[in-house]
Design an enzyme around this catalytic site. Structure first.
Site, PDB file in Angstrom:
ATOM      1  N   ASP A 552     -61.951 -24.532 -30.086  1.00 35.39           N
ATOM      2  CA  ASP A 552     -63.097 -23.782 -29.596  1.00 35.39           C
ATOM      3  C   ASP A 552     -64.340 -24.227 -30.372  1.00 35.39           C
ATOM      4  O   ASP A 552     -64.318 -24.342 -31.603  1.00 35.39           O
ATOM      5  CB  ASP A 552     -62.849 -22.278 -29.789  1.00 35.39           C
ATOM      6  CG  ASP A 552     -63.987 -21.441 -29.246  1.00 35.39           C
ATOM      7  OD1 ASP A 552     -63.893 -21.017 -28.086  1.00 35.39           O
ATOM      8  OD2 ASP A 552     -64.977 -21.207 -29.982  1.00 35.39           O
ATOM      9  N   ILE A 553     -65.416 -24.518 -29.633  1.00 38.96           N
ATOM     10  CA  ILE A 553     -66.665 -24.946 -30.280  1.00 38.96           C
ATOM     11  C   ILE A 553     -67.268 -23.758 -31.017  1.00 38.96           C
ATOM     12  O   ILE A 553     -67.454 -22.673 -30.445  1.00 38.96           O
ATOM     13  CB  ILE A 553     -67.657 -25.498 -29.245  1.00 38.96           C
ATOM     14  CG1 ILE A 553     -67.039 -26.696 -28.508  1.00 38.96           C
ATOM     15  CG2 ILE A 553     -68.961 -25.900 -29.908  1.00 38.96           C
ATOM     16  CD1 ILE A 553     -67.894 -27.224 -27.383  1.00 38.96           C
ATOM     17  N   GLU A 595     -66.131 -22.825 -23.675  1.00 41.46           N
ATOM     18  CA  GLU A 595     -66.189 -23.817 -24.746  1.00 41.46           C
ATOM     19  C   GLU A 595     -64.816 -24.068 -25.365  1.00 41.46           C
ATOM     20  O   GLU A 595     -64.714 -24.655 -26.454  1.00 41.46           O
ATOM     21  CB  GLU A 595     -67.168 -23.367 -25.832  1.00 41.46           C
ATOM     22  CG  GLU A 595     -66.749 -22.118 -26.627  1.00 41.46           C
ATOM     23  CD  GLU A 595     -67.218 -20.831 -25.977  1.00 41.46           C
ATOM     24  OE1 GLU A 595     -67.383 -19.837 -26.690  1.00 41.46           O
ATOM     25  OE2 GLU A 595     -67.425 -20.801 -24.746  1.00 41.46           O
TER      26      GLU A 595
END
Length: 671
Positions: A552-553, A595
């Site tokens: 996950d960003i 994301e």
């Protein structure tokens, strides 16, 4: 032979002589070719290679300096854009270089050609002798290996000292686990990676291997497919590493063998001719007599012991003198004993002496069928004429057949197969089913002696689809097959073949859109669910394991809020490209949503998966995006265990990702 103008590379290949070394490295990193041509007013004045970058990394040169400060005094070899591929390969090998600079008559830069591109485009003759990789090993350099925990700086010093382009990375048991090449040098320099990290974190893995008994053509195609310049050659029986083999080694050996290959061409052709269905004879003139010097197995089976016999024992002397001798022998129909043949001749030279190949296709069945057909009643002919007028109006291919031979056909069949009529079609193909391409998605018969109509009628209507090569454009076409009996007691059928190629293509395009993410182009969540279900089944059946990585960003909402959604999309696309370019071909990389991304690693343990995730974390952290200072991501890693389903293993990965976020982000956590 083709010229090099059609295969040159020119995108992101050049810099100006006043550009910086740093910009040169960045451009080389983009082009993935390991070379930059330095231009002055449009003309090439120098070349910078991966080897040059490796050298300056081991020095204290300031990367802000102009690139001209590192140009060597070596002679720059250029070739004209109109030269042949064969000529270019000779220039490369003779001058011990991997790339050629291509210019026009005014010395203006046009592009470059590389060894791998040239070898890929060589004429097929180069590979027809089935050269094996083992014949090249003696010319390759000895392997130089380095333990995986050594630093990048250690590796670069060894590569620079030994003047080599790659080094094998081994584990504690001396097993090869990866490779560090000059190409990695560019990536490390461009991304400013610390030279004191262990090489296992930046090596290319797994290393691509081939067997010493593999053929050259297979290895060249493999290197082109994998976009690599070197492979590790293993011993056939022990899998012991023997040598690294590169395109330069192959080019050297091919040049040395090229003349020999062409001389051996005829011999190899004869070996092939033993396995075709036609009779083939080779005729030589010896002291004024035309004798049969060679015959393939089919000819010997048909005509008996004919070697060294006068050709007139088989072929009428008038046909020989009036047709064959004058090279007017395109599909001559002749009769030998009680059989009919279609004869084609081919003139060639062996050691400056002309010889003649005669190819005889047995058309007896067709000829006798024609004789029998001539005995049909006038009433039958009239019915066929009426039917012919109707079906000629159809755009689809329409035939009347009993499943073995075609009784009549419309003009669409003649146009598609480029024949003038049924007689020519039967002469070339005998039966329509012989034209069906053997493919798992289409109907075809392995046993060509069976009734193809009876067999296709056993399928559901929706599965009655065949694929046939369109001789007008040399591309396969897809057809639905509709079969209707002419009458309730007739053994003949009216068969209609309707072209559905465009519909099939649209179906394939739909499948792509259904399985890929529209923004990033990688797989989507739906495709991941298909793969994970299959992987769980395989693991249970064969007692194997696999891992998944959920990433996950970090602070992604900030990018959207601060820079706008377009910039956020740019981050998603850049991360996808970065990770996708380093994911193994057997693994699956998909966008999970927003994301979040997920990676399925086949046959991978948790320890290896953790290293892979850490490698990806560093790659994401080193990404450069204009206007954004830094991008990081958090990773959750877990391994399939007995009793897992797709929900349980995903739950563990999600928990690990949550822990990574909770611990401060930009880290890898395993569960």
């Amino acid at each position: 032979m083709d010229t090099i103008k059609n295969i040159i590379l020119k995108k992101d290949i050049t810099v100006d002589i006043h550009d910086s070394i740093e910009n040169t490295i960045n451009t080389m990193f983009k082009n993935k070719q390991g070379v930059i041509i330095v231009l002055a007013e449009g003309s090439p004045v120098g070349i910078v290679t991966e080897r040059d970058i490796l050298h300056i990394i081991n020095t204290t040169i300031n990367f802000k300096l102009e690139v001209k400060s590192i140009l060597s005094l070596r002679h720059l070899i250029t070739v004209n854009i109109n030269r042949s591929i064969d000529y270019a390969l000779h220039i490369l090998v003779d001058n011990e270089i991997r790339r050629l600079v291509v210019v026009d008559k005014n010395n203006n830069f046009k592009g470059i050609v590389t060894q791998d591109i040239l070898i890929k485009h060589l004429e097929d003759d180069t590979f027809k002798t089935n050269l094996l990789i083992s014949s090249f090993i003696q010319e390759s350099k000895d392997l130089i290996c380095l333990e995986q925990n050594k630093t990048v700086e250690d590796a670069f010093k060894i590569m620079n000292k030994n003047n080599i382009g790659s080094i094998i990375v081994i584990d504690q048991d001396n097993n090869p686990i990866g490779i560090l090449t000059e190409r990695d040098t560019i990536s490390i320099a461009n991304n400013k990676i610390d030279l004191h990290i262990q090489i296992k974190n930046v090596m290319s893995s797994p290393i691509i291997t081939v067997c010493e008994t593999n053929q050259v053509k297979y290895v060249v195609d493999l290197m082109d497919e994998k976009k690599i310049r070197r492979v590790l050659v293993l011993q056939e029986d022990t899998n012991k590493p023997l040598s690294l083999l590169g395109m330069r080694d192959i080019a050297h050996s091919l040049k040395g063998n090229y003349g020999h290959l062409l001389e051996a061409k005829l011999k190899n052709m004869k070996n092939t001719l033993h396995h075709i269905g036609e009779s083939v004879l080779e005729i030589y003139e010896d002291n004024g007599e035309h004798v049969i010097q060679w015959a393939n197995e089919k000819a010997i089976k048909n005509f008996g012991r004919i070697i060294d016999k006068n050709v007139f024992t088989l072929i009428d002397e008038d046909i020989w003198n009036n047709k064959i001798k004058n090279k007017q022998c395109d599909k001559i129909k002749i009769k030998i004993k009680d059989k009919f043949f279609e004869l084609i001749c081919s003139h060639h030279f062996v050691k400056e002496k002309e010889s003649l190949l005669l190819i005889l296709r047995d058309i007896s069945k067709f000829e006798y069928a024609v004789i029998d057909a001539n005995k049909e009643s006038e009433a039958t002919k009239q019915e066929l004429n009426i039917l012919q007028g109707v079906i000629d109006q159809q755009k689809s291919i329409v035939i009347v057949s009993d499943g073995f031979k075609i009784i009549s056909a419309n003009k669409s069949l003649y146009k598609f197969f480029k024949v003038k009529g049924i007689e020519e079609f039967i002469s070339e193909h005998k039966n329509l089913s012989n034209t069906f391409i053997n493919h798992k998605n289409f109907f075809s018969l392995e046993n060509k002696d069976k009734n193809w109509i009876e067999n296709i009628l056993k399928l559901d209507v929706k599965n009655r689809i065949v694929s046939i090569l369109d001789l007008n454009i040399f591309e396969p076409k897809a057809f639905t097959v509709q079969v209707n009996p002419l009458s309730s007691d007739s053994k003949h059928y009216a068969v209609t073949l309707t072209d559905i190629t465009e519909i099939k293509l649209e179906s394939q395009q739909y499948h792509f859109h259904a399985t890929h993410d529209a923004l990033t182009g990688i797989y989507n969540r739906s495709y991941y669910f298909e793969k994970i279900a299959n992987e769980i089944e395989q693991s249970k059946r064969y007692d194997t394991t696999f891992c998944i990585i959920l990433l996950d960003i970090d602070h992604f909402k900030k990018f959207n809020d601060t820079y706008g959604h377009l910039k956020g999309d740019e981050v998603l696309i850049k991360l996808s490209e970065t990770v996708q370019s380093h994911v193994r071909s057997a693994d699956t990389f998909a966008r999970w949503g927003g994301e979040e991304f997920i990676i399925l690693l086949e046959k991978t343990t948790i320890d290896k998966a953790e290293l892979i995730a850490e490698h990806f974390r560093k790659m994401v952290e080193s990404m450069k995006i204009d206007g954004i200072e830094k991008v990081t991501a958090s990773f959750g890693v877990t391994q399939f265990v007995k009793g897992d389903d797709d929900n349980s293993i995903l739950k563990r990965a999600d928990d690990a990702l949550y822990d990574a976020k909770d611990a401060g982000r930009n880290r890898v956590v395993i569960k």
